[in-house]
Motif scaffolding. Structure first.
Motif, PDB file in Angstrom:
ATOM      1  N   PRO A 122      59.729  31.454  52.362  1.00  0.00           N
ATOM      2  CA  PRO A 122      59.180  31.736  53.692  1.00  0.00           C
ATOM      3  C   PRO A 122      58.936  30.435  54.446  1.00  0.00           C
ATOM      4  N   MET A 128      59.797  35.900  55.005  1.00  0.00           N
ATOM      5  CA  MET A 128      61.001  36.003  54.188  1.00  0.00           C
ATOM      6  C   MET A 128      61.925  37.091  54.726  1.00  0.00           C
ATOM      7  N   SER A 159      60.734  36.352  47.034  1.00  0.00           N
ATOM      8  CA  SER A 159      59.968  35.217  47.535  1.00  0.00           C
ATOM      9  C   SER A 159      59.900  34.128  46.464  1.00  0.00           C
TER      10      SER A 159
END
Length: 591
Positions: A122, A128, A159
């Motif tokens: 992210p 994300m 992630s």
């Protein structure tokens, strides 16, 4: 013989456990198969291998393994497309240039792939999910989107942060990946040549260690493919497809740098990297060694691409989306900003199209999983030894391409010069770069605008300086494993997953590359080319006017006031006139 290898590969994949490295090693079959491959197994393994095929008496077996072998009695290996059907793939660096092309190619050529898990970091101000959504809207995925509008459902973001312990993957995601992943493609790395050593070590070496640790927990993993670089061992002139001893033991280096502050690390970096040009090549060499250490536990392949450039054929010619490597240099030349560059005209420019690297990557994943080589195989993905193209030729074709298809709002007409002489290069930097930049910035100040041209040239000089090491010398790369792999493919796979650079037409490729920078990096419309050509004509007229005024100024100030200067001037002009007359007469006689 192929049938025996095929059946053995199926059994190995089904029987090996998630962490039993020694048992995995015992089941591994060399590419040749046959008696030698079977000699190290016990009787139970041999009887199991033959369960899915005809036994010696000709009786039909009761079990079939269609996922790897197809045809009567497993008579042939699965094609690359057939192999990836139903597989779950983990890709690192999927949001990068090569990673995106890899994702697109898998979805296009292997439409029955089960799922693509991609590690995504992210970013500030962007989640994300937003990053993945933006990636999938890219023109790169147009043909996949047209064939399957729901293709995005196969892409599953995870992630992750490469600089954190365990790659910052949640326990739930670790469990999910451990249960389903069949193949790992490790493309993530920092490609900045001037990256501080500590950060480059974290991204290129420690993150690779963390990913290898995760891979050993995957219950159904069949292949781990690591993307390195052909310049990992650039301190050697001849580079074979082997893992060379590392410049230092990675574990000891990591432990040593943990307690050092950034200033201390910066001071010792030149001594650590030695005869390598930067931290990128240094840490990629360490990463290769780290990956090789796990070859007893995982099926590993290492790919070493050289300078990765725009696409050759897929998904369409000329795809590029960044300023990295030669792309920024091409754009600077097309804009008329770059006028000189230090390089060897006769040195091989070892460019490799990104789709060639991706096709090879998928083929290596297939070969590594199905044939299970005894040791880690390295593939030098280069073009210089097979289809060489030189920097002098690139300069000519880049300038020609941008004159036919000019960039919008060019600073000057494209006209670059490559020289290997340091003093000549410095002279042209002063005359063609710094002096025009100062004049232009002065003009901007007079107009009440912020000066910017000198800053642009300084950044350009820094980027070109980082490339000089690679543009001024040659290397010889062995490519036996590339040839071997190509011989293993069916004619259909050779066409669909083409990595044969002997077929590459360089002038056509460079033309498409330059157009690609215009369309996809600068987002310029091809319909505006007539206006861009008109702009170049204006720049040409301005140049002619400036040169005329400069000659008049020199005459009035320096020559007209001195008899000796006038005599020298007349002598030079008459000499030039005689030479032109002789040249015209020779041309007439020849005709």
């Amino acid at each position: 013989m192929r049938a025996s290898v095929c059946s053995a590969a199926v059994v190995c994949r089904r029987t090996r456990g998630p962490t039993d490295g020694r048992r995995r090693r015992a089941h591994r079959i060399p590419a040749g198969g046959g008696k030698h491959a079977a000699g190290g197994r016990n009787q139970r393994q041999l009887s199991t291998e033959s369960s899915g095929h005809l036994d010696r008496s000709g009786e039909q077996a009761t079990e079939k393994q269609p996922d790897i072998c197809s045809g009567a009695a497993g008579s042939r290996m699965a094609s690359i497309t057939e192999y990836y059907a139903g597989k779950s793939v983990l890709i690192t660096g999927a949001t990068g240039f090569m990673g995106k092309v890899l994702v697109e190619k898998l979805l296009w050529s292997c439409p029955n792939v089960k799922a693509l898990y991609i590690l995504v970091r992210p970013k500030a101000g962007q989640s994300m999910e937003q990053r993945v959504s933006d990636m999938m809207k890219c023109k790169l995925f147009d043909r996949v989107r047209e064939a399957n509008p729901d293709f995005h459902k196969k892409i599953i973001p995870i992630s992750s942060e490469l600089t954190q312990p365990g790659l910052s993957i949640s326990p739930e995601d670790v469990e999910k990946l451990s249960a389903c992943i069949n193949i790992v493609f490790h493309c993530a790395a920092t490609i900045r040549f001037d990256e501080p050593l500590k950060h480059a070590l974290q991204l290129n070496v420690i993150a690779t260690q963390e990913l290898l640790s995760l891979a050993q927990r995957m219950h159904h993993l069949e292949a781990f493919i690591h993307i390195s670089t052909a310049y990992a061992n650039c301190n050697r002139k001849h580079i074979d497809e082997v893992i060379y001893p590392p410049p230092v033991e990675p574990k000891k280096l990591i432990e040593s740098l943990e307690w050092m502050d950034d200033g201390m690390v910066q001071d010792i970096t030149p001594r650590l990297i030695g005869d390598r040009p930067n931290t990128y090549t240094y840490t990629k060499a360490l990463a290769e060694y780290v990956v090789q250490q796990e070859q007893d536990k995982l099926n590993i392949g290492i790919i070493r691409p050289s300078i990765v450039g725009a696409s050759w054929q897929e998904p369409f010619p000329g795809w590029i989306d960044n300023f990295n490597g030669p792309s920024g240099v091409f754009i600077a030349a097309g804009k008329g900003i770059l006028r000189t560059m230090r390089a060897n005209n006769d040195a091989v420019a070892d460019l490799i199209p990104v789709d060639v690297v991706v096709n090879l990557t998928l083929a290596v994943g297939w070969y590594t999983a199905v044939h299970r080589p005894k040791t880690t195989l390295v593939y030098n993905c280069t073009s210089g030894g097979i289809n060489p193209f030189h920097w002098g030729e690139i300069e000519h074709h880049v300038i020609s391409s941008f004159k036919r298809n000019p960039l919008e709002q060019a600073f000057r007409r494209p006209n670059a010069n490559i020289t290997s002489n340091y003093l000549i290069n410095q002279y042209w930097i002063l005359v063609s770069h710094k002096f025009p930049a100062l004049i232009y910035d002065l003009f901007l100040r007079l107009c009440g605008q912020k000066p910017q041209m000198m800053r642009i040239f300084n950044r350009l000089h820094k980027a070109i300086g980082l490339l000089e090491y690679f543009s001024s010398q040659d290397w010889e790369w062995n490519s036996d494993n590339i040839s071997m792999l190509m011989s293993q493919l069916t004619p259909e796979d050779r066409t669909m997953f083409n990595f044969d650079v002997r077929q590459l037409n360089w002038p056509e490729y460079i033309e498409n590359y330059c157009i690609g920078t215009k369309k996809y990096v600068l987002n310029e419309d091809m319909s505006d080319i007539p206006a861009a050509r008109q702009h170049l004509r204006k720049l040409r007229n301005i140049r002619y006017t400036f040169n005329t005024l400069l000659v008049v100024f020199i005459w009035r100030v320096f020559i007209a006031r001195s008899q000796m200067a006038r005599n020298i001037w007349y002598f030079v002009v008459s000499l030039c006139f005689k030479f032109l007359s002789y040249f015209r007469a020779s041309s007439t006689l020849t005709n």
